[in-house]
Write a protein that holds these residues in place. Structure first.
Motif, PDB file in Angstrom:
ATOM      1  N   ALA A   1       0.665  -1.200  -0.076  1.00 56.46           N
ATOM      2  CA  ALA A   1       0.024  -0.031  -0.051  1.00 56.46           C
ATOM      3  C   ALA A   1       0.874   1.164   0.083  1.00 56.46           C
ATOM      4  O   ALA A   1       2.072   1.303   0.537  1.00 56.46           O
ATOM      5  CB  ALA A   1      -1.017  -0.059   1.254  1.00 56.46           C
ATOM      6  N   LEU A   2       0.320   2.227  -0.824  1.00 58.71           N
ATOM      7  CA  LEU A   2       1.001   3.384  -0.719  1.00 58.71           C
ATOM      8  C   LEU A   2       0.114   4.573  -0.493  1.00 58.71           C
ATOM      9  O   LEU A   2      -0.888   4.774  -1.018  1.00 58.71           O
ATOM     10  CB  LEU A   2       1.737   3.696  -2.279  1.00 58.71           C
ATOM     11  N   ILE A   3       0.879   5.800   0.248  1.00 56.84           N
ATOM     12  CA  ILE A   3      -0.106   6.890   0.675  1.00 56.84           C
ATOM     13  C   ILE A   3       0.951   8.003   0.536  1.00 56.84           C
ATOM     14  O   ILE A   3       2.144   8.046   0.596  1.00 56.84           O
ATOM     15  CB  ILE A   3      -0.743   6.950   2.034  1.00 56.84           C
ATOM     16  N   THR A   4       0.072   9.141  -0.038  1.00 58.14           N
ATOM     17  CA  THR A   4       0.941  10.485  -0.098  1.00 58.14           C
ATOM     18  C   THR A   4       0.049  11.586  -0.058  1.00 58.14           C
ATOM     19  O   THR A   4      -1.140  11.488  -0.418  1.00 58.14           O
ATOM     20  CB  THR A   4       1.755  10.530  -1.206  1.00 58.14           C
ATOM     21  N   ASP A   5       0.524  12.852   0.256  1.00 56.44           N
ATOM     22  CA  ASP A   5      -0.115  14.069   0.193  1.00 56.44           C
ATOM     23  C   ASP A   5       0.585  14.926  -0.683  1.00 56.44           C
ATOM     24  O   ASP A   5       0.446  16.276  -0.734  1.00 56.44           O
ATOM     25  CB  ASP A   5      -0.334  14.832   1.487  1.00 56.44           C
ATOM     26  N   LEU A   6       1.570  14.612  -1.367  1.00 50.65           N
ATOM     27  CA  LEU A   6       2.401  15.322  -2.257  1.00 50.65           C
ATOM     28  C   LEU A   6       1.806  15.294  -3.728  1.00 50.65           C
ATOM     29  O   LEU A   6       1.546  14.492  -4.213  1.00 50.65           O
ATOM     30  CB  LEU A   6       3.934  14.675  -2.392  1.00 50.65           C
ATOM     31  N   PRO A   7       1.767  16.579  -4.209  1.00 52.02           N
ATOM     32  CA  PRO A   7       1.133  16.666  -5.527  1.00 52.02           C
ATOM     33  C   PRO A   7       1.986  16.196  -6.603  1.00 52.02           C
ATOM     34  O   PRO A   7       3.408  16.283  -6.632  1.00 52.02           O
ATOM     35  CB  PRO A   7       0.882  18.286  -5.624  1.00 52.02           C
ATOM     36  N   GLU A   8       1.547  15.696  -7.742  1.00 54.92           N
ATOM     37  CA  GLU A   8       2.047  15.486  -8.876  1.00 54.92           C
ATOM     38  C   GLU A   8       3.106  14.246  -8.707  1.00 54.92           C
ATOM     39  O   GLU A   8       4.463  14.373  -9.113  1.00 54.92           O
ATOM     40  CB  GLU A   8       2.967  16.795  -9.802  1.00 54.92           C
ATOM     41  N   ILE A   9       2.963  13.523  -7.762  1.00 51.30           N
ATOM     42  CA  ILE A   9       3.774  12.348  -7.417  1.00 51.30           C
ATOM     43  C   ILE A   9       3.005  11.088  -7.647  1.00 51.30           C
ATOM     44  O   ILE A   9       2.078  10.738  -6.730  1.00 51.30           O
ATOM     45  CB  ILE A   9       4.438  12.317  -6.007  1.00 51.30           C
TER      46      ILE A   9
END
Length: 271
Positions: A109-117
């Motif tokens: 599972a992968l999570i992020t709050d970074l745009p354009e990633i």
């Protein structure tokens, strides 16, 4: 069906209208149609972990990512192990990744709050789960096969989103993508016992078939976990598309006895 089928020439991919309507993500679930792969990978294998020339896989990734407005060279992925580890894609991770330029390993599972990633996970019967927090602008992709489902990986992903990003489950949008349906997923007694020990609602998700065989409903199991995590019923989208049954659209590990390519879930924040 809560997923939309999109066609561009020979390319076919799926999107989730509710996700598109937020205006903050680019995303898709790929099919096997529209790429340049040959043989058992024909034609849109998207996994670089298959025995296929890198330039062929990269061409496929360029085809699908260009169609949804994503830069395929920025894709963040992991070599999946059917476990329950969740990768937090933050600035520290990206700095470390840029130093070795190698895919991560051991995360499902992968999570992020970074745009354009753009995040990317791989499938050929296992359950893809898209998660979107439109309030805090956080995304997650979950690869939940039978082992991951038994390990409650989707619940653990939601918990990590709550802890790190202050995500409120009642705000989450979720989508359960194409994967193997209950009537196509026969298991033996040992596997059924793992589910019996893992789920209090075992009798809802498992059906005894006879001769020591059982049918397991991975769709329902994951939906129940989303609900128990606090995701609202009306915010859960289900494709209801079986990868094993839909030979023209999807690769299937079970149907093709492991001689197959992989579909992918891809998603990035665009703001």
């Amino acid at each position: 069906m809560a997923f939309k089928i999109n066609k561009a020439g020979n390319l076919i991919y799926l999107t989730i209208p509710e996700f598109s309507d937020t205006g903050i993500v680019r995303h898709c679930f790929t099919t096997k149609q529209g790429g340049v792969s040959k043989g058992i990978y024909a034609s849109l294998n998207t996994s670089p972990f298959k025995d296929e020339p890198k330039e062929v896989t990269n061409k496929n990734l360029d085809i699908i990512c260009s169609s949804i407005g994503v830069d395929y060279t920025k894709l963040v992925m992991s070599k999946q192990v059917h476990g329950d580890n969740v990768l937090v894609v933050d600035e520290n991770f990206l700095k470390a990744k840029s130093s070795d330029n190698q895919p991560s390993q051991g995360y499902d599972a992968l999570i992020t709050d970074l745009p354009e990633i753009p995040l990317m996970t791989f499938y050929a019967d296992c359950v893809p789960i898209f998660l979107l927090d439109p309030v805090n602008k956080v995304i997650g992709l979950v690869h939940s096969g039978w082992r991951g489902t038994a390990l409650h990986i989707v619940e653990k992903t939601v918990e990590k989103m709550k802890k790190i990003y202050n995500t409120k489950p009642e705000h989450l949008l979720a989508a359960i993508g194409p994967s193997i349906e209950r009537d196509c997923f026969e298991v033996d007694g040992d596997t059924a016992e793992i589910f019996r020990n893992s789920f209090s609602n075992y009798d809802e998700i498992a059906l005894m078939k006879g001769n020591g065989k059982y049918l397991i409903d991975l769709w329902l199991a994951n939906k129940k976990m989303l609900l128990e995590s606090g995701v609202r019923q009306q915010n859960i989208n289900e494709s209801q598309m079986c990868t094993r049954c839909n030979r023209e659209l999807f690769f299937s590990h079970r149907r093709d006895k492991g001689r197959n390519g992989s579909m992918s879930a891809i998603m990035e924040l665009n703001c």
